[in-house]
Design an enzyme around this catalytic site. Structure first.
Site, PDB file in Angstrom:
ATOM      1  CD  GLU A   1      -6.183 -26.650  29.213  1.00  0.00           C
ATOM      2  OE1 GLU A   1      -7.107 -27.431  28.954  1.00  0.00           O
ATOM      3  OE2 GLU A   1      -6.216 -25.429  28.976  1.00  0.00           O
TER       4      GLU A   1
ATOM      5  CE  LYS B   1      -2.693  -5.070   8.174  1.00  0.00           C
ATOM      6  NZ  LYS B   1      -2.781  -5.184   6.705  1.00  0.00           N
TER       7      LYS B   1
ATOM      8  CB  SER C   1       3.308  -8.106   1.337  1.00  0.00           C
ATOM      9  OG  SER C   1       2.277  -7.970   2.281  1.00  0.00           O
TER      10      SER C   1
ATOM     11  CE1 TYR D   1      -6.129  -0.339  -0.557  1.00  0.00           C
ATOM     12  CE2 TYR D   1      -3.911  -0.469  -1.461  1.00  0.00           C
ATOM     13  CZ  TYR D   1      -4.815  -0.749  -0.453  1.00  0.00           C
ATOM     14  OH  TYR D   1      -4.393  -1.446   0.640  1.00  0.00           O
TER      15      TYR D   1
ATOM     16  CB  THR E   1      -0.940  -0.023   1.227  1.00  0.00           C
ATOM     17  OG1 THR E   1      -1.795  -1.154   1.102  1.00  0.00           O
ATOM     18  CG2 THR E   1      -1.806   1.213   1.314  1.00  0.00           C
TER      19      THR E   1
ATOM     20  CB  THR F   1       0.772  -3.647   6.350  1.00  0.00           C
ATOM     21  OG1 THR F   1      -0.531  -3.758   5.778  1.00  0.00           O
ATOM     22  CG2 THR F   1       1.308  -2.237   6.181  1.00  0.00           C
ATOM     23  CG  ASP F   2      -2.037  -7.913   3.788  1.00  0.00           C
ATOM     24  OD1 ASP F   2      -2.397  -6.972   4.519  1.00  0.00           O
ATOM     25  OD2 ASP F   2      -2.691  -8.290   2.795  1.00  0.00           O
TER      26      ASP F   2
HETATM   27  N1  GLU Z   1      -2.360  -6.599   0.781  1.00  0.00           N
HETATM   28  C1  GLU Z   1      -1.380  -5.656   0.367  1.00  0.00           C
HETATM   29  C2  GLU Z   1      -0.029  -5.965   0.942  1.00  0.00           C
HETATM   30  O1  GLU Z   1       0.128  -6.472   2.004  1.00  0.00           O
HETATM   31  C3  GLU Z   1      -1.737  -4.262   0.699  1.00  0.00           C
HETATM   32  C4  GLU Z   1      -1.947  -4.022   2.180  1.00  0.00           C
HETATM   33  C5  GLU Z   1      -0.917  -3.103   2.783  1.00  0.00           C
HETATM   34  O2  GLU Z   1       0.174  -2.916   2.301  1.00  0.00           O
HETATM   35  O3  GLU Z   1      -1.278  -2.543   3.833  1.00  0.00           O
HETATM   36  O4  GLU Z   1       0.923  -5.670   0.279  1.00  0.00           O
END
Ligand code: GLU
Length: 326
Positions: A282, A164, A59, A26, A13, A91-92
């Protein structure tokens, strides 16, 4: 003296743009890293930025080939005159990439993974601010000896802690067991403590390949067919994303114990956001041959288990020592 920083782009992103300024709908990885760097220079950010687009992907599609290329480029930049390296990333899976790099690079010069929650052309985009923060961190000598860092939402996290934890908010990242280890803005940086890993070499050599390790999510009423299916698909290691303290229904635990007895390492982690998964509560890990993930969430447990298997470390006690390590 102006710091020389290498910026390696992979997409996400932070390089995303869309048809509408609301940020809804996007495409990640559309804007070249030189555009990002030029914008940063125009803002007066005090660093020399050497840029390279390694990839332009979401990602969720990162794979072994890209990780290998990224690792090689980082190692080469650090061996040259770069004071630090920034990796722009979706971020994924930032957590997985950061942790893999953390385990396979010396904890010397700073390596900073940065992303954004809103595309570059959306209202209130966080990309340039996160990038400016990353430049500040990567150029700070006090960032050395802390392992790979993740910069998001005016906070700095150690790769070993970060995950995340929200799908959309700009402060989507959290740390466990440590929260953020520094607060950062484009004009300030406050470390909350001294570097914990100064002088530490790479914990693992870069492997020739990573073995197939799968994660299975536990749920009420689950049976053993997922375990059998994953073994049938060639899993060489299994990570249980268990309930609570890494629990699962008895039938699943029994199937995992059979897998462990058959030479497929099993790590118990939790679907719960925070907290340790400890041995022998457990579940009798000693008797069943399991490893407890301790502070590692499922995604990180998988990366560590892949590196352990690739390094020929499959004895449960030896594996547990790596999961216990901070
Ligand atoms: N799903 C995409 C990725 O991880 C976009 C989400 C993001 O970067 O926050 O690259």
């Amino acid at each position: 003296m102006t710091k020389r920083i290498t910026v390696l782009a992979t997409g996400g992103t932070i390089a995303g743009s869309g048809a509408r300024g609301t940020g809804r709908g996007y495409t990640p990885g559309r804007i070249g890293v030189e555009t990002l760097a030029a914008e940063a220079r125009a803002l007066g950010i005090a660093a020399e930025l050497d840029t390279e687009d390694i990839a332009a992907i979401g990602s969720q599609n990162i794979d072994w080939a890209l990780w290998e290329r990224l690792h090689a480029h980082i190692a080469a930049a650090l061996a040259r005159d770069a004071a630090g390296v920034i990796v722009t990333h979706g971020t994924d899976t930032a957590e997985e990439t950061a942790f893999l790099l953390d385990l396979t690079l010396a904890a010397g010069k700073p390596v900073v993974v940065v992303g954004a929650m809103r595309p570059a052309d959306a209202v209130g985009s966080d990309g340039m601010r996160n990038f400016a923060n990353a430049v500040r961190v990567a150029g700070d000598p006090a960032a050395c000896g802390r392992g790979v860092l993740v910069v998001m939402g005016d906070e700095v996290f150690a790769a070993s802690d970060v995950r995340k934890a929200a799908t959309t908010s700009v402060d989507a990242f959290r740390g466990f067991p440590r929260g953020p280890i520094a607060a950062v803005t484009p004009s300030s940086l406050d470390w909350f403590g001294p570097p914990a890993r100064a002088g530490e070499g790479a914990r693992f050599a870069w492997p020739a390949a990573l073995p197939q390790v799968d994660i299975l999510a536990a749920y009420a009423g689950m049976g053993d067919c997922t375990v059998e299916a994953l073994l049938g698909c060639g899993a060489r290691g299994l990570v249980l994303e268990g309930m609570g303290q890494g629990n699962a229904p008895d039938a699943v635990i029994a199937a995992l114990a059979r897998a462990a007895r058959g030479g497929v390492p099993v790590v118990r982690s939790s679907r719960v956001d925070q907290g340790y998964v400890d041995r022998n509560l457990e579940v009798d890990d000693d008797a069943l041959g399991f490893v407890a993930a301790r502070s590692h969430g499922p995604a990180k447990a998988r990366i560590l288990l892949q590196l352990l298997i690739a390094s020929g470390i499959t004895d449960p006690a030896a594996m547990q020592a790596h999961f216990d390590r901070r």
